[in-house]
Write an enzyme that holds these catalytic residues in place. Sequence first.
Site, PDB file in Angstrom:
ATOM      1  N   GLU A 149     -68.384  48.612  -7.539  1.00 37.39           N
ATOM      2  CA  GLU A 149     -67.720  49.714  -6.801  1.00 37.39           C
ATOM      3  C   GLU A 149     -67.608  49.430  -5.306  1.00 37.39           C
ATOM      4  O   GLU A 149     -67.058  50.236  -4.572  1.00 37.39           O
ATOM      5  CB  GLU A 149     -68.459  51.059  -6.960  1.00 37.39           C
ATOM      6  CG  GLU A 149     -68.624  51.563  -8.359  1.00 37.39           C
ATOM      7  CD  GLU A 149     -69.377  52.903  -8.419  1.00 37.39           C
ATOM      8  OE1 GLU A 149     -69.738  53.458  -7.366  1.00 37.39           O
ATOM      9  OE2 GLU A 149     -69.600  53.377  -9.548  1.00 37.39           O
ATOM     10  N   GLY A 150     -68.203  48.340  -4.845  1.00 43.34           N
ATOM     11  CA  GLY A 150     -68.306  48.105  -3.409  1.00 43.34           C
ATOM     12  C   GLY A 150     -69.582  48.666  -2.815  1.00 43.34           C
ATOM     13  O   GLY A 150     -69.736  48.713  -1.593  1.00 43.34           O
TER      14      GLY A 150
END
Lengths: 350, 350
Positions: free
Chosen positions: B317-318
């Site tokens: 997701e970062g």
Amino acid sequence: MNLPPIPPIDSAAQAAARARQDTLTKPPGSLGRLEELSIQLAGITGQPRPSLARKAVVVMAADHGVAAEGVSAYPSEVTPQMVLNFLRGGAAINVLARQAGARVVIVDMGVAADIPVGASRDLPLQIRKVARGTQNMAHGPAMTRAQAESAINEGIDVAHSEIAKGLDLIATGDMGIGNTTPSAAIAAAITGQPAARVTGRGTGVDDAGLARKVAIIERALAVNTPDPKDALDVLSKVGGFEIAGLAGVIIGAAGKRAPVVIDGFISGAAALIAVGLAPEVKPYLIAAHQSVEIGHRVMLEHLGLRPLLDFDLRLGEGTGAALAFHLVEAAARLLDEMATFAEAGVSEKG
Amino acid sequence: MNLPPIPPIDSAAQAAARARQDTLTKPPGSLGRLEELSIQLAGITGQPRPSLARKAVVVMAADHGVAAEGVSAYPSEVTPQMVLNFLRGGAAINVLARQAGARVVIVDMGVAADIPVGASRDLPLQIRKVARGTQNMAHGPAMTRAQAESAINEGIDVAHSEIAKGLDLIATGDMGIGNTTPSAAIAAAITGQPAARVTGRGTGVDDAGLARKVAIIERALAVNTPDPKDALDVLSKVGGFEIAGLAGVIIGAAGKRAPVVIDGFISGAAALIAVGLAPEVKPYLIAAHQSVEIGHRVMLEHLGLRPLLDFDLRLGEGTGAALAFHLVEAAARLLDEMATFAEAGVSEKG
């Protein structure tokens, strides 16, 4: 000495946090150390979903008689100069604390000089000078046992008064030319490692300086014979006033259920003393980073702490701790703010 | 394919940053990796004292035909469900981006389902769907070469349009059930390591699932014979649309002198593709963290990157990148905001 009681970790809050982690929209365990940290924070604070919005770094400064032996790359006059830099907001710790949204609490625990008054400054200075620098531990005890107790009590009082103002997360920081020398001596005395295994270059002494530093620490240990089972004996014989004060901050914060982020080598020495005096503080500690100082690894192993960062830092001031505030707060915010599978309508593991 | 040019690192800005570091009120080098990072940032941006106030995480989502082989612990329906969670602000990346003061840019690069419209949401969705999921790479190419080029171009466009809105620091993030499988296949194809050495448990498959995953990757590599010297060939045969898009983001950002913080394993696969297509992007990359996925270490070694954090993360997701924003910004702020020895009246090293 008479220390405030340290409550045990709240296992119910910890269990609630652990249970909540497994309902949040992510594979169980996928946030790794952030999940562990969130559970630790719940246990420390007694809150199943703790908020860590209010933060402070306590930076304690003092001078060291042993600096006369040439153990540092910098002259002792830098201690008060850097305190002024802190007060004016120009030091690394000021920058990192501003970024973290944390206040900086600057305390003169035993600077040899008077910090000039009247100079322009952004921050207040707390003057809690136990003495104008320690005695030279190469020749005898750095301080009396009464001075050590007094410095610890000042540190406890700093923690308590900051918590009374509103504080969720506290960090320890230091300034004191020569202070890696007493810190290494404390590490050697308490862990039983030889001086050469816990002594590094501090602010940057050369090979000859390092050899001299090791020899001075060996001499200080031989002259003073600190008792490793008596942390107050170790502190008074080979410690420093900022180290004593920070040990007090740790004990005072843990007593009020505040998580304590420990900076590097000097803060590590303070943690060794604090844990020696009150072993129940240990679960309240969070190690910010692995310092370049070789003895720091020995300290962290002795304390059973795994550092959050490994950034080759060796500045002190609480810089590593201020940098780590963000990570600690992230753990708490994820626990509190993430949606659960049920709230988000996301399918669980098949 | 036709890629925008990547400028070289600005060595004059780098030299100016290095010189300034040695005038700041700290022992030279004592801020360790923060000093190195500040010099890298100066070289990337061309600014001797860069400001990184404006930050964004680009989260690209897509589905994977290979998920039909049972390589993930979660069903593919979780991809659009998690995209909705991003849009509503309830996912880990939303929490960490809010804390970092970064915006989250959510892009559907190839989710198999249509994201339901009309549902309550806080954030917009960019729909740049190349197709409704890739083909199953165990039987043939995941996508056509034209689709791979198209996805990369979309990613470049995302980076350019975000930079046009005002952006100093960009991070890559991903969502796509099954996407550790193509990422491991890319790692194997490009680094030449056997599949078993670069394949991990993803969101949490068991031992049997892991063995199946390794066998599927071996089959995909045998069926498709990707050419390790041709990154576009590797990407189209064993990649994914979000991986392609993120490779484009990296290339687009580097072309505009924006530092790119690379998240974990899927972003690492995108970085391998980006560097394969345009080796000049390499100095623009900052590795956020060391993921739990065993292949991630192999990727980082291949890219010559040392991760900032080691937090046992494996969420994607970062999240690791958003967490690292604070550290990257700290480096820039220290360089810019600290007082010099001359300004502070502090004595230099003796």
